[in-house]
Design a protein around this motif. Structure first.
Motif, short mmCIF file in Angstrom:
data_model
loop_
_atom_site.label_atom_id
_atom_site.label_comp_id
_atom_site.label_asym_id
_atom_site.label_seq_id
_atom_site.Cartn_x
_atom_site.Cartn_y
_atom_site.Cartn_z
N LEU A 154 0.83 -1.20 0.00
CA LEU A 154 0.00 0.00 0.00
C LEU A 154 0.87 1.25 0.00
O LEU A 154 0.54 2.25 -0.64
CB LEU A 154 -0.93 0.00 1.22
CG LEU A 154 -2.10 -0.99 1.18
CD1 LEU A 154 -2.94 -0.85 2.43
CD2 LEU A 154 -2.95 -0.77 -0.05
N LEU A 157 2.30 1.63 -3.38
CA LEU A 157 1.23 2.13 -4.24
C LEU A 157 1.14 3.66 -4.13
O LEU A 157 1.09 4.36 -5.14
CB LEU A 157 -0.09 1.49 -3.84
CG LEU A 157 -1.34 2.04 -4.53
CD1 LEU A 157 -1.40 1.56 -5.97
CD2 LEU A 157 -2.60 1.64 -3.79
N GLN A 167 -1.36 13.17 1.52
CA GLN A 167 -2.29 12.29 0.81
C GLN A 167 -2.12 10.84 1.25
O GLN A 167 -3.08 10.14 1.51
CB GLN A 167 -2.07 12.39 -0.70
CG GLN A 167 -2.69 13.62 -1.32
CD GLN A 167 -2.33 13.73 -2.78
OE1 GLN A 167 -1.24 13.34 -3.21
NE2 GLN A 167 -3.24 14.28 -3.56
N LYS A 171 -5.22 9.16 3.02
CA LYS A 171 -5.96 8.22 2.18
C LYS A 171 -5.59 6.77 2.45
O LYS A 171 -6.36 5.87 2.19
CB LYS A 171 -5.75 8.55 0.71
CG LYS A 171 -6.44 9.84 0.28
CD LYS A 171 -6.43 10.01 -1.21
CE LYS A 171 -6.87 11.39 -1.62
NZ LYS A 171 -8.29 11.66 -1.29
N ILE A 172 -4.37 6.55 2.97
CA ILE A 172 -3.95 5.17 3.15
C ILE A 172 -3.53 4.85 4.59
O ILE A 172 -4.15 4.02 5.25
CB ILE A 172 -2.81 4.82 2.17
CG1 ILE A 172 -3.36 4.83 0.75
CG2 ILE A 172 -2.23 3.44 2.50
CD1 ILE A 172 -2.36 4.62 -0.34
N PRO A 175 -6.36 5.66 7.71
CA PRO A 175 -7.49 4.73 7.73
C PRO A 175 -7.05 3.29 8.00
O PRO A 175 -7.75 2.55 8.70
CB PRO A 175 -8.09 4.85 6.32
CG PRO A 175 -7.46 6.01 5.68
CD PRO A 175 -6.28 6.44 6.47
N ALA A 176 -5.89 2.89 7.45
CA ALA A 176 -5.43 1.52 7.67
C ALA A 176 -5.11 1.28 9.14
O ALA A 176 -5.22 0.16 9.63
CB ALA A 176 -4.21 1.23 6.80
N TRP A 252 -15.14 -2.09 8.18
CA TRP A 252 -14.39 -3.17 7.53
C TRP A 252 -13.59 -4.02 8.52
O TRP A 252 -13.36 -5.20 8.31
CB TRP A 252 -13.48 -2.60 6.43
CG TRP A 252 -12.32 -1.84 6.97
CD1 TRP A 252 -11.09 -2.35 7.26
CD2 TRP A 252 -12.26 -0.45 7.28
NE1 TRP A 252 -10.27 -1.37 7.75
CE2 TRP A 252 -10.97 -0.19 7.76
CE3 TRP A 252 -13.17 0.60 7.20
CZ2 TRP A 252 -10.57 1.08 8.17
CZ3 TRP A 252 -12.77 1.85 7.60
CH2 TRP A 252 -11.50 2.09 8.08
N THR A 256 -14.05 -8.18 8.81
CA THR A 256 -12.94 -9.09 8.58
C THR A 256 -12.95 -10.21 9.61
O THR A 256 -12.87 -11.38 9.27
CB THR A 256 -11.59 -8.36 8.71
OG1 THR A 256 -11.78 -7.02 8.36
CG2 THR A 256 -10.56 -8.99 7.83
N PHE B 85 0.48 -5.09 -8.16
CA PHE B 85 1.32 -5.84 -7.23
C PHE B 85 0.91 -7.30 -7.17
O PHE B 85 -0.13 -7.69 -7.69
CB PHE B 85 1.22 -5.23 -5.82
CG PHE B 85 1.64 -3.80 -5.76
CD1 PHE B 85 2.97 -3.46 -5.56
CD2 PHE B 85 0.72 -2.78 -5.93
CE1 PHE B 85 3.36 -2.14 -5.49
CE2 PHE B 85 1.11 -1.46 -5.86
CZ PHE B 85 2.43 -1.14 -5.65
N ALA B 89 -3.85 -5.49 -2.99
CA ALA B 89 -3.56 -4.25 -2.26
C ALA B 89 -4.68 -3.22 -2.43
O ALA B 89 -4.44 -2.06 -2.73
CB ALA B 89 -2.22 -3.66 -2.68
N LEU B 91 -7.94 -1.02 -0.85
CA LEU B 91 -8.26 -0.42 0.44
C LEU B 91 -9.64 -0.92 0.88
O LEU B 91 -10.63 -0.66 0.19
CB LEU B 91 -8.25 1.11 0.32
CG LEU B 91 -6.97 1.69 -0.26
CD1 LEU B 91 -7.08 3.21 -0.38
CD2 LEU B 91 -5.77 1.32 0.59
N TRP B 93 -11.70 -0.02 3.01
CA TRP B 93 -12.73 0.95 3.41
C TRP B 93 -13.32 1.67 2.22
O TRP B 93 -14.15 2.54 2.36
CB TRP B 93 -12.17 1.95 4.42
CG TRP B 93 -10.93 2.66 3.96
CD1 TRP B 93 -10.87 3.81 3.24
CD2 TRP B 93 -9.59 2.25 4.18
NE1 TRP B 93 -9.57 4.13 3.00
CE2 TRP B 93 -8.76 3.20 3.57
CE3 TRP B 93 -9.01 1.16 4.84
CZ2 TRP B 93 -7.36 3.10 3.59
CZ3 TRP B 93 -7.63 1.06 4.86
CH2 TRP B 93 -6.82 2.02 4.25
N ARG B 136 -13.82 -6.85 -0.04
CA ARG B 136 -13.79 -8.11 0.69
C ARG B 136 -14.88 -9.08 0.23
O ARG B 136 -14.81 -10.26 0.52
CB ARG B 136 -13.97 -7.86 2.19
CG ARG B 136 -12.86 -7.06 2.74
CD ARG B 136 -12.57 -7.46 4.17
NE ARG B 136 -11.39 -6.74 4.62
CZ ARG B 136 -10.19 -7.25 4.66
NH1 ARG B 136 -9.99 -8.50 4.32
NH2 ARG B 136 -9.17 -6.54 5.07
#
Lengths: 268, 256
Positions: A154, A157, A167, A171-172, A175-176, A252, A256, B85, B89, B91, B93, B136
């Motif tokens: 990620l 990316l 950003q 954006k990554i 939130p992750a 999310w 999971t 990749f 990968a 996201l 959300w 998901r």
């Protein structure tokens, strides 16, 4: 008939109410049977009556304690999250500040409550700070580990897309890291209740910890138990609010875990 | 045909510990033509992925230089790149559509246009009915198709693919390979595709770059004479077999 019964006892709420009722009835009967005095162990009915009769007094003190908990908790959220971000992003801070903060964790925070009273006086400040001190660390640690455990791909990316620092954070990475942060928040909100009560024990003229101390020293059994009951409900309510917010903000994360469980059930 | 990308004397060395050096890439010289489909095969750890990371600018070469249309690689070249990749990968959300739109958001492009293009791309890979789903809820193969769309959304001149189908089963793998070729025949990007799989390498490529074990060097570049569009028939073509055999021998020879 059979499936109806299954549905009934599979319902978490029903089973919870059922088991609590059984425990309460047993308690009530035991107190009567062994004629235990009320100041030692009041029966559930006496506690419920007491809550009803002293509702105004209890309500006032509950508000005070909740205020301390919330102010300390919010303060810890802000500071823990911000400092977590700084530590996760800056290698220098990660090495120095983080080690320092981990080292300070070995000091039992409850032990410095009297000091806080000396420094900050008799008002709300020492209570808020105690709640803050207990809540801060789990939030910060989880923020750091959340930001650091973001999937390598990620981050690549983000770089290939040409995302700038902000950003890729917004954006990554952030939130992750949110599910991790919520793990910290859930631990902290439970600690927050403990922090408020402990510091009220040391020095206070209002709040649930204060009522607990006074009522038990006057051997007012039903009142003491009322306060304990209310504290349990406050703890459950605050925890539920955090859990509910997690569901709302990062659904999310929960799906999971649920999916994993489903998959493993399917496979087995 | 013009040269789009050239690697000149690229070397890459890592220092995992102060007293230890790992030379990932020996000396790589490679010229990639515009609109060419190149696959790179080699044993594990030969630096295939490192080549892609160098081109994408995530890593810097220790020696040598990378030229894009004759100009040394710089940050602005990222506009030309798309990357897929090994893992999808995605996201979790974001919905499928929002995942595909991520590069456009980051680059501040016209979202209205981008949205239409994203829907078109997702249609091409057969995911029209899934655009508002959560990643998901999709199978692994479908997720990887979404990540291909994400790489293609900014219409990259160069598409870098790092073993994108390695985790898929053989049937899904073949289907998605064909899908990729179909899209490529329309979009005509230049593709660098890293794989472990010789069949896949031959089936997809114009040229197959065969690498040696670490330190990775180019053992040979094998031309694939098969015509396009490619179908499953070509898998049983004698020239397909002879290409695969050549690559197999090149890999086997260097492993000894």
């Amino acid at each position: 008939m059979n499936s109806y019964w299954k549905k009934f006892y599979n319902n978490e709420f029903v089973t919870m109410v059922l088991s609590f009722s059984v425990a309460a009835i047993a308690w009530e009967m035991a107190v009567g049977l062994f004629s235990i005095p009320q100041w030692l162990l009041p029966p559930p009915t006496a506690i419920v009556t007491e809550i009803y009769q002293s509702a105004g007094y209890l309500w006032q003190n509950t508000l005070v304690t909740i205020e301390e908990i919330l102010l300390g908790f919010v303060l810890a959220c802000v500071a823990g999250t911000l400092l977590g971000i700084v530590i996760a992003y800056s290698p220098v801070m990660g090495k120095t500040l983080y080690k320092f903060l981990v080292a300070t964790q070995s000091v039992p925070k409850v032990a410095i409550t009297p000091l806080l009273v000396v420094w900050l006086g008799l008002g709300m400040a020492p209570k808020i700070i105690m709640v803050f001190l207990l809540c801060f660390f789990p939030i910060m640690v989880n923020m750091v580990s959340g930001l650091q455990s973001v999937n390598r791909e990620l981050l690549d990316l983000a770089e290939v897309m040409g995302a700038d620092w902000l950003q890729s954070f917004l954006k990554i990475r952030f939130p992750a890291a949110l599910p991790h942060l919520f793990n910290g928040l859930r631990v902290s909100i439970s600690l927050a209740v403990i922090g408020a009560i402990i510091s009220e024990f040391v020095c206070a003229d209002q709040g649930l910890g204060y009522s607990l101390l006074v009522s038990s020293s006057q051997l007012k059994g039903p009142l003491t138990f009322s306060v304990v009951t209310i504290l349990a409900f406050v703890g459950i309510a605050l925890f539920s609010i955090v859990a509910w917010m997690e569901k709302l903000i990062c659904p999310w994360a929960k799906t999971t875990a649920a999916e994993d469980r489903n998959n493993s059930e399917k496979n087995s | 045909m013009t040269t789009l990308l050239s690697l000149e004397g690229i070397k890459k060395t890592y220092w995992p510990a102060s007293n230890q050096t790992i030379t990932a890439l020996g000396k790589i010289d490679l010229e990639v033509q515009d609109r060419e489909f190149i696959t790179i095969v080699g044993p594990s750890g030969c630096g295939k992925t490192t080549i892609l990371k160098l081109i994408s600018g995530v890593l810097k070469p220790t020696k040598g230089r990378i030229l894009v249309e004759g100009i040394p690689l710089q940050n602005s070249h990222r506009q030309l790149l798309g990357m897929v990749f090994q893992q999808p990968a995605l996201l979790p959300w974001r919905t499928v559509l929002d995942n595909v739109l991520l590069p456009c958001e980051v680059k501040g492009q016209d979202m209205h246009k981008a949205r239409a293009l994203a829907e078109e791309l997702l249609g091409l890979v057969g995911l029209n009915n899934f655009i508002n789903r959560n990643p998901r809820e999709l199978s692994y193969g479908m997720q990887q198709r979404v990540s291909i769309c994400r790489a293609l959304i900014s219409d990259p001149r160069i598409l870098l693919m790092d073993e994108p189908f390695a985790a898929l089963d053989a049937i899904t793998r073949f289907e998605i390979s064909r899908l990729l070729l179909e899209i490529w025949s329309v979009k005509k990007n230049t593709v660098l595709f890293v794989t472990h799989n010789i069949q896949e390498a031959v089936f997809l490529a114009d040229r197959v770059v065969v690498m040696t074990p670490r330190p990775g060097r180019i053992a040979s570049i094998v031309d694939v004479p098969l015509p396009r569009p490619r179908t499953e028939k070509h898998l049983y073509d004698p020239s397909f077999s002879s290409c695969a055999e050549t690559i197999h021998q090149l890999l086997g020879l260097n492993a000894l």
